[in-house]
Write an enzyme that holds these catalytic residues in place. Structure first.
Site, PDB file in Angstrom:
ATOM      1  N   GLY A  29       0.765  -1.233   0.000  1.00 18.31           N
ATOM      2  CA  GLY A  29       0.000   0.000   0.000  1.00 18.31           C
ATOM      3  C   GLY A  29       0.797   1.284   0.000  1.00 18.31           C
ATOM      4  O   GLY A  29       0.584   2.152  -0.860  1.00 18.31           O
ATOM      5  N   PRO A  30       1.724   1.469   0.923  1.00 19.93           N
ATOM      6  CA  PRO A  30       2.451   2.742   0.967  1.00 19.93           C
ATOM      7  C   PRO A  30       3.206   3.051  -0.323  1.00 19.93           C
ATOM      8  O   PRO A  30       3.459   4.218  -0.628  1.00 19.93           O
ATOM      9  CB  PRO A  30       3.425   2.542   2.139  1.00 19.93           C
ATOM     10  CG  PRO A  30       2.747   1.541   3.020  1.00 19.93           C
ATOM     11  CD  PRO A  30       2.055   0.597   2.078  1.00 19.93           C
ATOM     12  N   ASP A  31       3.587   2.041  -1.081  1.00 15.26           N
ATOM     13  CA  ASP A  31       4.350   2.260  -2.316  1.00 15.26           C
ATOM     14  C   ASP A  31       3.459   2.641  -3.508  1.00 15.26           C
ATOM     15  O   ASP A  31       3.834   3.497  -4.316  1.00 15.26           O
ATOM     16  CB  ASP A  31       5.139   0.999  -2.689  1.00 15.26           C
ATOM     17  CG  ASP A  31       6.302   0.737  -1.745  1.00 15.26           C
ATOM     18  OD1 ASP A  31       6.514   1.559  -0.833  1.00 15.26           O
ATOM     19  OD2 ASP A  31       6.968  -0.296  -1.911  1.00 15.26           O
ATOM     20  N   THR A  32       2.309   1.992  -3.629  1.00 16.69           N
ATOM     21  CA  THR A  32       1.570   2.073  -4.899  1.00 16.69           C
ATOM     22  C   THR A  32       0.081   2.349  -4.768  1.00 16.69           C
ATOM     23  O   THR A  32      -0.614   2.457  -5.781  1.00 16.69           O
ATOM     24  CB  THR A  32       1.743   0.749  -5.681  1.00 16.69           C
ATOM     25  OG1 THR A  32       1.268  -0.339  -4.865  1.00 16.69           O
ATOM     26  CG2 THR A  32       3.180   0.515  -6.063  1.00 16.69           C
ATOM     27  N   GLY A  51     -10.761  -5.581  16.018  1.00 21.97           N
ATOM     28  CA  GLY A  51     -10.880  -6.954  16.492  1.00 21.97           C
ATOM     29  C   GLY A  51     -11.439  -7.931  15.485  1.00 21.97           C
ATOM     30  O   GLY A  51     -11.640  -9.091  15.819  1.00 21.97           O
ATOM     31  N   GLU A 108       0.817 -13.770   0.568  1.00 23.40           N
ATOM     32  CA  GLU A 108      -0.203 -13.876  -0.485  1.00 23.40           C
ATOM     33  C   GLU A 108       0.423 -14.371  -1.787  1.00 23.40           C
ATOM     34  O   GLU A 108      -0.152 -15.215  -2.482  1.00 23.40           O
ATOM     35  CB  GLU A 108      -0.866 -12.512  -0.700  1.00 23.40           C
ATOM     36  CG  GLU A 108      -1.746 -12.091   0.463  1.00 23.40           C
ATOM     37  CD  GLU A 108      -2.161 -10.634   0.396  1.00 23.40           C
ATOM     38  OE1 GLU A 108      -2.936 -10.216   1.266  1.00 23.40           O
ATOM     39  OE2 GLU A 108      -1.694  -9.907  -0.510  1.00 23.40           O
TER      40      GLU A 108
END
Length: 659
Positions: A54-57, A86, A120
């Site tokens: 996420g932070p990259d792309t 939770g 994944e």
């Protein structure tokens, strides 16, 4: 192949709660829950899984790719990055990965630092090994394939850290997955740029998910060959802009063909596609709104767009590759307001038009059977008549006739002329009915058209000008399969100008065809429509009984001296071949506007001065040897057809008729 999750799979793939996730920092990779993931609300599961850090792309390639796929109708799973406190998501995530057919890992500089990305990826690789239908399409965002193959130091530091925190075996498994995926030919940002890269990927995914189908749906009969013709004209591999016009009479299947073409090729246009149905009958502004909504995803709740529909189409469609179907149009203005100029659209755009009337599209003065447009970018496809085998199949699918109904089924199909609309309307009406109802319907159809079919076909008739309507009715009643040149001379004499232009309009409006041997032809249902319009009992009020083409109707009118000024054509035929009829002047006295007369056998007797002053066409077969009429002067006669052994050079009628 169905794949079930087992204990042998990396147990850490079950994600932790939100509290634990925060402690791991902002390294989360892909799909978590529901927010940004989309299965179209269909309940059919996901098709594409995006695997990325996420932070990259997230704000670049991932979001762009996700949104483009959604617009193309692809059910894609993407990380929402926000989880309820939770909440365990392992089951949903694993189900999403398992359901998908296509996996898109997006490799970035810090990709390998994310354990979730690697977990994944490893599972995706295992799935693809066991199922040939699962496909991995890697994207190299700001890295090269060699980086992912671990031939450089970019990912090695992160993997050494994972080895110490997650264990040697798991790190080895992740390395193997990286190397294996890196061998697959993927897309590299530096080769394309963001815009082209996402377009290429969406198109590739679309082609994998929805390859062109060779088998048509069961309810589409006789459409495969037509599909092949249209696909050849569209030539989706070409980069130019193309218009394809599907033209033909009402009810012949133009819309059905266009719908099937649209269904098959729309995935290749990444959501930039729109099918506008029944353009002729709808408000153009509403159609423009639907077009802009479908292509650009604009909301018409925004007041700033109101009244700017045409300008938005011109400006926002410029350079965009689109697929638009304009169904049932009847004017060039509709094309301009809904599809704009071809040179404004992006390369590869395709516009499909269905119409009954190509008069506004062909070159001025065009009079042959192969229309050419004012623009070289327009191709024409003339919908052919359904063959007997397909007509039988379509009718039987709608009517479901019992085995012992086959004889009457064939008769009904013949009466309906193989017109798909008529076959479906009548077939559906007869489904489950008793044999007496079938027989009654057949008897009625021989005399009166089905009202729903007639209503559909009358649209084209009502669009004609008055003289064009008259010529259409003449062809249906008098000149079906007759030589065009001779008929045109007849109309020229009646209307006082060259009427071939009107004949060409009828042809361009798909009401008639001209055969290679110059014969006038029309579909059986269009012929029956014309004859139904002039039917002496059930026809349209202003045309009722104007052309008594059937001797059964014509002969009694003459015999009872009931002719009127509304009758312009009579076919007396041969009511009783063994009986000689002698027609008297008073029998034609009321027929002051009669311009067409056809008879077989019979004779004229008495003084016919001024009786046939408007007659332009006389066709008389088996003329008698002795001509009994006097003053049989046909001042305005244009076409004379006499035949029989008794017509010799010294025949008695010549001296009067040829004056």
């Amino acid at each position: 192949m169905s794949i079930h999750w087992t204990q042998s799979v990396d147990p850490s793939l079950h994600r932790p709660s939100k509290m634990k996730r925060k402690r791991e920092g902002k390294e989360m990779a892909t799909a978590a829950g529901t927010g940004s993931s989309c299965d179209g609300g269909s309940g059919r599961g996901y098709e594409v899984f995006l695997n990325f850090r996420g932070p990259d792309t997230r704000l670049t390639i991932a979001d762009t790719l996700y949104n483009n796929m959604i617009r193309a109708g692809i059910r894609v799973f993407k990380d929402n990055e926000e989880l309820r406190f939770g909440e365990e998501i392992g089951g949903g995530l694993l189900q999403a990965i398992n359901d998908c057919r296509i996996y898109i890992p997006i490799f970035s500089k810090n990709y390998a630092s994310s354990k979730w990305c690697l977990r994944e990826l490893a599972h995706i690789v295992e799935l693809s090994r066991d199922d040939d239908e699962k496909v991995i399409l890697p994207i190299f965002w700001d890295v090269d394939a060699d980086d992912v193959k671990l031939k450089t130091k970019l990912y090695q530091k992160a993997l050494r850290k994972h080895k110490s925190t997650s264990g040697k075996d798991l790190a080895k498994k992740w390395k193997k997955a990286l190397r294996e995926v890196a061998k697959i030919r993927g897309r590299n940002l530096k080769d394309h740029g963001l815009h082209k890269l996402t377009n290429f990927v969406v198109e590739e995914v679309s082609n994998l998910l929805w390859p062109r189908q060779t088998d048509m749906p069961n309810h589409l009969v006789g459409i495969k060959d037509r599909m092949d013709h249209i696909m050849n004209l569209l030539d989706l591999g070409a980069f130019d802009v193309r218009f394809v016009v599907i033209h033909g009479m009402g009810g012949i299947g133009k819309t059905t063909l266009a719908e099937e073409v649209f269904r098959q090729i729309s995935p290749q246009f990444q959501g930039h596609c729109c099918f506008l149905k029944d353009v002729r009958s709808n408000d153009i502004i509403n159609l423009q709104k639907k077009l802009l909504s479908d292509i650009l995803n604009l909301s018409w709740l925004n007041p700033s767009f109101i009244g700017k529909e045409a300008d938005l189409i011109k400006t926002r469609f410029h350079g965009k590759k689109v697929l638009v179907v304009l169904d049932d149009i009847d004017g060039w203005d509709q094309i301009m307001r809904l599809a704009d100029e071809p040179n404004r659209l992006g390369g590869g755009s395709r516009i499909i038009v269905t119409t009954r009337n190509i008069e506004f599209l062909v070159k001025e003065g065009e009079d042959d059977n192969v229309p050419t447009s004012n623009s070289g970018q327009i191709s024409f496809y003339d919908m052919p008549k359904m063959n007997s085998h397909d007509a039988h199949q379509l009718f039987c699918e709608c009517a479901k006739p019992p085995p012992d109904y086959m004889d009457i089924t064939i008769k009904l199909i013949n009466v309906l002329g193989g017109l798909p609309l008529a076959l479906k309307v009548v077939g559906s009406m007869l489904r489950g009915r008793c044999q007496s109802t079938w027989e009654g319907t057949l008897s009625k159809l021989k005399r009166v058209m089905n009202k729903d079919v007639k209503k559909h076909l009358m649209i084209s008739y009502k669009a004609l000008e008055l003289i064009q309507q008259q010529i259409y009715l003449d062809i249906a009643c008098l000149f079906f399969n007759k030589e065009k040149t001779t008929a045109v001379k007849y109309w020229d004499a009646i209307y006082g100008y060259r009427t071939e232009i009107e004949v060409n309009i009828l042809k361009h409006m798909s009401l008639i065809k001209i055969s290679s041997d110059d014969k006038l032809w029309m579909h059986d249902q269009l012929r029956d429509l014309g004859r139904n319009i002039v039917d002496p009992k059930n026809g349209e009020i202003h045309m009722r009984g104007s052309r008594l083409w059937s001797p059964e109707d014509a002969f009694p009118v003459v015999q009872t001296e009931m002719g009127t000024k509304d009758i312009v054509a009579l076919n007396l035929g041969t009511p009783h071949p063994n009986k000689t009829y002698r027609f008297k002047p008073k029998q034609f006295a009321g027929l002051v506007n009669l311009r067409f007369l056809q008879l077989d056998h019979g004779n004229f007797e008495g003084d016919f001065k001024n009786v046939f002053s408007e007659l332009r066409w006389l066709s008389w077969s088996n003329c008698p040897s002795k001509f009994r009429a006097t003053n049989f002067v046909l001042t305005n006669l244009t076409i004379l057809m006499l035949c029989g052994n008794n017509v010799t050079e010294d025949w008695g009628g010549w001296c009067q008729i040829m004056v």
